[in-house]
Design an enzyme around this catalytic site. Structure first.
Site, short mmCIF file in Angstrom:
data_model
loop_
_atom_site.label_atom_id
_atom_site.label_comp_id
_atom_site.label_asym_id
_atom_site.label_seq_id
_atom_site.Cartn_x
_atom_site.Cartn_y
_atom_site.Cartn_z
N GLY A 272 -4.13 -4.39 -5.76
CA GLY A 272 -2.75 -3.97 -5.95
C GLY A 272 -2.53 -2.50 -6.24
O GLY A 272 -1.41 -2.10 -6.57
N PRO A 315 -9.37 -4.27 -4.14
CA PRO A 315 -8.37 -3.39 -3.53
C PRO A 315 -8.30 -3.59 -2.02
O PRO A 315 -9.33 -3.80 -1.37
CB PRO A 315 -8.91 -1.99 -3.86
CG PRO A 315 -10.39 -2.17 -4.00
CD PRO A 315 -10.61 -3.58 -4.51
N CYS A 384 14.49 -5.24 19.50
CA CYS A 384 15.89 -5.58 19.66
C CYS A 384 16.46 -6.07 18.34
O CYS A 384 16.65 -7.27 18.13
CB CYS A 384 15.98 -6.66 20.73
SG CYS A 384 17.60 -6.72 21.42
N TYR A 413 -1.46 -3.09 5.94
CA TYR A 413 -0.36 -4.01 6.26
C TYR A 413 0.48 -3.51 7.44
O TYR A 413 1.68 -3.78 7.52
CB TYR A 413 0.51 -4.25 5.01
CG TYR A 413 -0.32 -4.77 3.85
CD1 TYR A 413 -0.82 -6.06 3.86
CD2 TYR A 413 -0.64 -3.95 2.75
CE1 TYR A 413 -1.61 -6.53 2.82
CE2 TYR A 413 -1.43 -4.42 1.72
CZ TYR A 413 -1.90 -5.71 1.76
OH TYR A 413 -2.69 -6.18 0.72
#
Ligand code: LLP
Length: 454
Positions: A272, A315, A384, A413
């Site tokens: 985190g 991590p 779109c 991510y």
């Protein structure tokens, strides 16, 4: 917005257009940037774009290795064993798994899919932590068969299923029970995991369920309860929340010792650790965070009568986030209302974080680094969806169709949460080091996208 909640939720604020390439820069990189052209790992971005196309995820491999080393070297103690396990959800690829194994990291996986990649990459299974709430029976069997070191168990039903699968297969493994320590960290609600009603783990005050898990595992000969796990959230930039969680978990171990007479457990404090997305972000550097958490744990243990046999951290973002860049080519541009739109050749399909968490990023015109900002642009993608905006207000030099636009700190991510929305193929991933680029994941073709249809 809560203090320390950085990189998320501040999209309305302006941001500086140019940020220098992070990490250790070689001389030639510096020279390249003096000329106003971004170089990553010693290769200029135009040649990367020409060779591999855009949009393109580019990783500075040396920077990943540096972060990995900083974690491993600083997460050490004379008092207990330590292990840094990379949280592969941030970005998984076999090349990355090999690189990080070589740097001495273990691996956190949360699904059969992540585990499969680790197996294919030849990761030492004893150093794999198999997470996930609601692991399927097939996933549990796969983990047992592969010989993963640890199952991080989420709930009582999972423990029952794990014990019976291990008995059936005659396999042994260690378990860490995931405890929700109830520490609320300053971060976006969607990536907070430690509220009392969180879906993850067993709440620390729910002693009945915790004891139930311990009883089941005490009575079982295949699965050993090696210790406990906690994780409080993601993109947390300050050390205090982690220290609070550590203190709480050590207090919890003291209670367990008092009530059941057992000591010397392993303790995982999850991951985190926050990274820098925008100029105002001031995350504690990963190495420093690791060192201070170990010291904090040593001191807290010293003050209690508890011992631990091992401290683990996981991590993800902090290992790969700032090492990753996304290169886009600017296509059409237009004025709409008072907005100056720049359209890029990707968008929310390769970076969902702005749309999902209001996450903020910094960008630059990759070949105009030394030019002064001339205008405010809204960087939008080609998906779109009105919400397909990567950066709402970027101050950039005058931009033209065909310019390369780089978005910084997209290494975590980004690819791992990419989608095929609108049938845009996932971009390629390239690792660059010492002036050499290698293709790690090829670009998804139209045919790839329809290849699953029967
Ligand atoms: N360990 C556990 C148990 C976790 O749940 C996570 C992240 C990590 C480690 C690694 O956290 P990191 O060091 O990467 O912050 N998709 C969100 C982040 C979700 C994080 C989920 N768990 C985002 O894009 O910000």
């Amino acid at each position: 917005m809560a203090a320390g909640m950085t990189g998320l939720g501040k999209r309305d604020k302006g941001k500086s257009a140019v940020r220098t390439c992070s990490g250790s820069k070689k001389d030639e990189e510096e020279k390249g940037e003096e000329m106003g052209v971004l170089k990553i790992g010693g290769v200029d971005c135009r040649s990367l774009a020409e060779q591999f196309g855009t949009p393109l995820y580019v990783y500075d491999e040396g920077r990943i290795a540096e972060q990995a080393r900083a974690a491993v070297e600083n997460f050490r103690s004379e008092k207990f064993e330590t292990e840094v396990a990379y949280a592969s959800k941030a970005f998984s690829s076999k090349a990355l798994f090999r690189l990080l194994s070589g740097e001495g990291l273990g691996l956190d996986v949360v699904s059969g899919g992540e585990l499969y990649g680790a197996m294919e990459a030849g990761v030492d299974m004893k150093r794999v932590y198999f997470h996930g709430n609601n692991k399927s029976n097939e996933e549990i069997e796969m983990g047992l068969e592969a010989g993963v070191g640890y199952f991080v168990v989420d709930n009582v039903m999972e423990v029952d299923r794990l014990v019976s699968a291990a008995g059936g297969a005659g396999k042994k493994a260690k378990a860490l029970l995931r405890i929700n320590p109830g520490i609320s960290a300053h971060t976006h609600e969607y990536i907070m995991t430690s509220k009392p009603d969180s879906k993850f783990g067993i709440y620390i005050e729910n002693r009945a369920q915790i004891e139930q898990v311990m009883d089941i595992l005490d009575a079982d000969e295949n699965i050993e309860l090696a210790g406990f796990h906690s994780h409080i959230g993601s993109q947390i930039v300050e050390a205090e929340s982690f220290e609070k969680a550590l203190g709480t978990m050590i207090g919890f171990l003291a209670d367990i010792k008092a009530s059941r007479g057992v000591d010397g457990f392993e303790l995982s404090i999850g991951g985190g650790f926050g990274i820098k997305y925008v100029e105002e972000d001031r995350p504690v550097p990963l190495g420093q965070m690791c060192a201070s958490l170990v010291r904090y744990a040593e001191e807290a243990l010293e003050k209690s009568d508890v011992t631990i046999s091992k401290l683990i951290t996981e991590p993800g973002r902090a290992v790969v986030g700032e090492a990753g860049y996304t290169l886009y080519t600017i296509g059409d541009m237009k004025k709409s209302g008072d907005k100056n739109y720049i359209f890029v050749d990707g968008g929310m399909s390769d970076n969902i974080r702005p749309a999902l968490y209001s996450a903020e990023y910094t960008c630059a015109l990759a070949e105009k680094l030394t030019e002064k900002p001339a205008a405010s642009y809204c960087i939008a993608g080609k998906n779109c969806e009105s919400g397909d905006v990567l950066i709402a207000d970027a101050k950039l030099p005058e931009a033209k169709t065909g310019d390369l636009l780089v978005v910084y700190s997209t290494g975590a991510y980004g690819y791992s949460m990419a989608s095929n929305y609108n049938r845009l193929g996932r971009p390629a991933v390239v690792f660059v080091r010492d002036g050499k680029a290698r293709l790690v994941i090829r670009r998804e073709t139209y045919a790839d996208q329809y290849s699953l249809e029967v």
